[in-house]
Design an enzyme around this catalytic site. Sequence first.
Site, short mmCIF file in Angstrom:
data_model
loop_
_atom_site.label_atom_id
_atom_site.label_comp_id
_atom_site.label_asym_id
_atom_site.label_seq_id
_atom_site.Cartn_x
_atom_site.Cartn_y
_atom_site.Cartn_z
N GLU A 183 -15.15 2.95 8.97
CA GLU A 183 -15.95 3.97 9.85
C GLU A 183 -15.95 5.65 9.01
O GLU A 183 -14.77 5.60 8.29
CB GLU A 183 -15.38 4.40 11.38
CG GLU A 183 -15.39 2.89 12.18
CD GLU A 183 -14.75 3.11 13.60
OE1 GLU A 183 -15.10 2.26 14.43
OE2 GLU A 183 -14.05 4.23 13.62
N HIS B 93 -1.11 0.15 5.56
CA HIS B 93 -1.73 1.02 6.59
C HIS B 93 -0.73 2.26 6.68
O HIS B 93 -0.43 2.65 7.94
CB HIS B 93 -2.06 0.63 8.05
CG HIS B 93 -3.14 -0.74 7.99
ND1 HIS B 93 -3.35 -1.31 9.08
CD2 HIS B 93 -3.62 -1.10 7.09
CE1 HIS B 93 -4.44 -2.18 8.60
NE2 HIS B 93 -4.51 -2.19 7.35
N TYR C 82 -9.75 -10.81 9.87
CA TYR C 82 -9.96 -11.27 8.50
C TYR C 82 -10.32 -12.85 8.49
O TYR C 82 -10.81 -13.39 7.72
CB TYR C 82 -8.86 -10.87 7.46
CG TYR C 82 -8.48 -9.40 7.24
CD1 TYR C 82 -9.78 -8.84 6.61
CD2 TYR C 82 -7.67 -8.67 7.83
CE1 TYR C 82 -9.59 -7.42 6.30
CE2 TYR C 82 -7.52 -7.29 7.33
CZ TYR C 82 -8.68 -6.80 6.57
OH TYR C 82 -8.43 -5.27 6.41
N GLN D 121 0.66 -1.12 -0.04
CA GLN D 121 -0.16 -0.18 0.04
C GLN D 121 0.93 1.30 -0.14
O GLN D 121 0.24 2.38 0.01
CB GLN D 121 -0.81 -0.18 1.15
CG GLN D 121 -1.80 -1.12 1.12
CD GLN D 121 -2.81 -1.13 2.61
OE1 GLN D 121 -2.53 -0.25 3.30
NE2 GLN D 121 -3.50 -2.19 2.43
#
Length: 371
Positions: free
Chosen positions: A247, A153, A268, A89
């Site tokens: 969220e 992240h 997960y 990421q």
Amino acid sequence: MKSRFTYILLLLVASVACAQETRENDVTLASNLDYTYEVIVPELTNPWGLAVLPDESMLITEKSGELIHFKDGKKTMITGAPEVVTRNQGGLLDIRLHPDYVTNGWIYITYSSPEGEEDGAMTALMRAKLKDGALTEKKVLYKGSPNTRKGHHFGSRVRFDKDGYVYFSIGDRGARDENPQDITRDGGKIYRLNADGSIPADNPFVGKDGAKEAIFSYGHRNPQGMTVHPETGKIWIHEHGPRGGDEINIPEAGKNFGWPIISYGINYSGTTFTEITEKEGMEQPVYYWVPSIAPSGMAFANNTGDAKLDGNLLIGSLKFEYLELAILENNKVVAREKLLEDVGRVRNVINHNGTIYVGVEGKGILKLVKK
């Protein structure tokens, strides 16, 4: 006996997972087929960030590390982009112009930086100017630490509020149980700086022993959406949950948003990591998604001239490949609609002077159009 015990345990885990996956928040999702799109910038791989310059040309970050200037139908590579680690990421992430860009020329960029003693990378915020096709006057305003070889992240969005403070996000960097709840550590936080990178004197943890004084709020997982409410001027974010429990939150100074102590999600693998969804001293989300939509990019629709959109949130879904319209009343999501169904993995959404631009992986920059 052992095999029977294992079988029962697996049934219990499966039942918990099923309950998590099928539990619904109180807002249903409808389809809205009244919108389509125009391709403005074609053939992009992962258009993570987008900023529109005063002449209506565009600066686009590709996660792989390229900074693109799109003008008059042509793409030009900007030189001098920061060195990035493109693992998973990580990469060249968000980009934003200073609110007084016309006067000062500052551009703000977040990225996965290898700078530092440790191997790996951590999210950094840089500012620079654009001159003759190159980034100049580059300065790193904040670099999270320590580096880690984990590839997920990083966050990271960057926005300015109406008072000129710059906010950016760093995800928990895969250190779920170490970073988000510890204000002496980076990761799992929303940060606030003055535009020159200095620490605002009224930041909530200024003077606290060992604290990272740039922190504005904490207890976040991986915020990849950030926008400013057009009326209140407050920063809104969304963040990836685990399996379930993405969220929407409104960060406030010094507030703890709970990750991973409270959550509406599970691992997960289907197992649980917390038994509670609320706790005193920890904030509840404005909204949460179960199942997860994998949100990325977020913008308030404002001054679009479309009463259906204005005042509401537009949010990209990576997992389900649509643009979501979250309709708000009194800061609560009261209805949800899918726009641009099956368009692809929506990575970014911005509102530029009432025009909605959408970055889609493998497709490019699109303009939202009402049919």
